[in-house]
Design a protein around this motif. Structure first.
Motif, PDB file in Angstrom:
ATOM      1  N   VAL A   1      94.867  -6.706 -20.004  1.00 27.89           N
ATOM      2  CA  VAL A   1      95.800  -7.155 -18.967  1.00 27.89           C
ATOM      3  C   VAL A   1      96.062  -8.646 -19.102  1.00 27.89           C
ATOM      4  N   TYR A   2      95.007  -9.393 -19.372  1.00 25.12           N
ATOM      5  CA  TYR A   2      95.163 -10.848 -19.560  1.00 25.12           C
ATOM      6  C   TYR A   2      96.116 -11.141 -20.711  1.00 25.12           C
TER       7      TYR A   2
ATOM      8  N   ARG B   1      99.817 -10.104 -20.092  1.00 25.25           N
ATOM      9  CA  ARG B   1     100.531 -11.074 -19.247  1.00 25.25           C
ATOM     10  C   ARG B   1     100.772 -12.383 -19.991  1.00 25.25           C
ATOM     11  N   GLU B   2      99.775 -12.794 -20.801  1.00 29.20           N
ATOM     12  CA  GLU B   2      99.897 -14.048 -21.541  1.00 29.20           C
ATOM     13  C   GLU B   2     100.967 -13.957 -22.627  1.00 29.20           C
TER      14      GLU B   2
ATOM     15  N   ALA C   1     104.825 -13.152 -21.234  1.00 34.43           N
ATOM     16  CA  ALA C   1     105.554 -14.154 -20.447  1.00 34.43           C
ATOM     17  C   ALA C   1     106.540 -14.911 -21.328  1.00 34.43           C
TER      18      ALA C   1
ATOM     19  N   ASP D   1     111.271 -12.864 -21.272  1.00 31.55           N
ATOM     20  CA  ASP D   1     110.220 -12.181 -20.528  1.00 31.55           C
ATOM     21  C   ASP D   1     110.045 -10.774 -21.097  1.00 31.55           C
TER      22      ASP D   1
ATOM     23  N   ARG E   1     107.163  -8.957 -20.662  1.00 33.74           N
ATOM     24  CA  ARG E   1     106.011  -8.319 -20.024  1.00 33.74           C
ATOM     25  C   ARG E   1     106.219  -6.828 -19.820  1.00 33.74           C
TER      26      ARG E   1
ATOM     27  N   TYR F   1     104.979  -5.051 -22.916  1.00 29.79           N
ATOM     28  CA  TYR F   1     103.526  -5.121 -23.073  1.00 29.79           C
ATOM     29  C   TYR F   1     102.821  -4.202 -22.073  1.00 29.79           C
ATOM     30  N   PHE F   2     103.271  -4.230 -20.836  1.00 29.53           N
ATOM     31  CA  PHE F   2     102.633  -3.372 -19.843  1.00 29.53           C
ATOM     32  C   PHE F   2     102.994  -1.901 -20.056  1.00 29.53           C
TER      33      PHE F   2
END
Length: 293
Positions: free
Chosen positions: A224-225, A228-229, A232, A245, A247, A250-251
């Protein structure tokens, strides 16, 4: 295959290949292993805590029985996030306090100074001069202990109920044959309780999988870190690979990872249930006996 020293001069496919194999992405891929390692270690440790708690809760010794029931009631009654945030700090300070008493016996200043917790340099865990891997291992160990204690309390409640679900006539038969209390527990109760405990333990396993993103709150650089890193927005003056962006992508990858992990878990647990149901006086066991051979 590609020269990634000058990303700004690469074409789309080469740029993407270099981007996905950059140093931070390698750490992102390794973080998936961190999650799997957490599950592999935490599950048996939590199960051991749960078995000890359930055994203590049914003990005939009052203090031990109070401890077992108190453990399950207290931990289950506190929100997971609050327990994680509190317990990691408390456990870290407890270890440092013990080391402080051993390594710095002549220390005269109070350890508690307002809201600060101050110990001698030698008592710090890990030492400031320690390599990075020791800091990461220490944080991961605290995370494993915290997860194991929390989910061990839920496992204790499940196992306690499973022990009570074993048919009483089987216990009485063992006693009639002269089995001691210990023999009855290990030879009759424990082998048969797992089929009754498995549904609850299966749910706990799924909840544990979903709880792994809490590693981020415990200071561990998990998936998760890094999602988000890396996802972004990155500007050209701060990054060799500027992008918008991302994200969502990635998510979405994390979503597929967790869905795949839960699906594999469902298949494995279904097979384990069929195996444990063989010969048991349960609905699944009855279906196996009546099934055509």
């Amino acid at each position: 295959m590609f020269d990634c020293t000058e990303p700004q001069n690469l074409q789309e496919l080469a740029w993407l290949a270099c981007y996905l194999t950059s140093g931070k992405h390698i750490l992102f891929y390794q973080s998936f292993g961190v999650v799997l390692l957490l599950l592999a270690i935490t599950a048996p440790v939590a199960l051991a805590f749960g078995f000890a708690g359930a055994t203590a809760a049914r003990s005939h010794i009052p203090p031990l029985r109070w401890f077992g029931k108190g453990y399950t009631s207290i931990v289950r009654g506190v929100p997971d996030i609050a327990f994680f945030m509190f317990f990691v700090i408390a456990l870290d300070q407890f270890f440092e306090y013990i080391r402080h008493r051993v390594k710095c016996p002549d220390w005269e200043a109070p350890i508690r100074q307002g809201s600060d917790f101050i110990v001698c340099t030698q008592a710090k865990l890990p030492l400031s001069s320690a390599p990075q891997w020791q800091h990461e291992t220490y944080g991961f160990t605290l995370a494993v202990l915290t997860f194991a204690i929390v989910f061990g309390a839920f496992a204790a409640n499940v196992l306690f109920g499973a022990m009570r679900s074993v048919p009483r006539p089987q216990i009485e038969t063992a006693e009639a044959y002269g089995f001691t209390r210990r023999q009855t527990f290990w030879r009759i109760l424990v082998p048969q309780m797992w089929i009754y405990a498995l549904p609850g333990l299966s749910n706990l396993w799924m909840i544990l999988i979903k709880a792994t993103p809490l590693l981020f709150l415990l200071g561990v650089e998990d998936i998760v870190y890094w999602a988000r890193e890396l996802g972004a927005t990155k500007q050209a003056r701060f990054s060799d690979y500027p992008h918008g962006d991302w994200r969502l992508y990635y998510f979405a990858a994390l979503l597929l990872f967790y869905l795949g992990l839960t699906r594999v878990s469902e298949v494995v647990l279904a097979r384990l249930t069929r195996r444990l149901s063989h010969g048991q006086a349960t609905a699944a066991g009855e279906r196996q006996r009546k099934a055509p051979t």
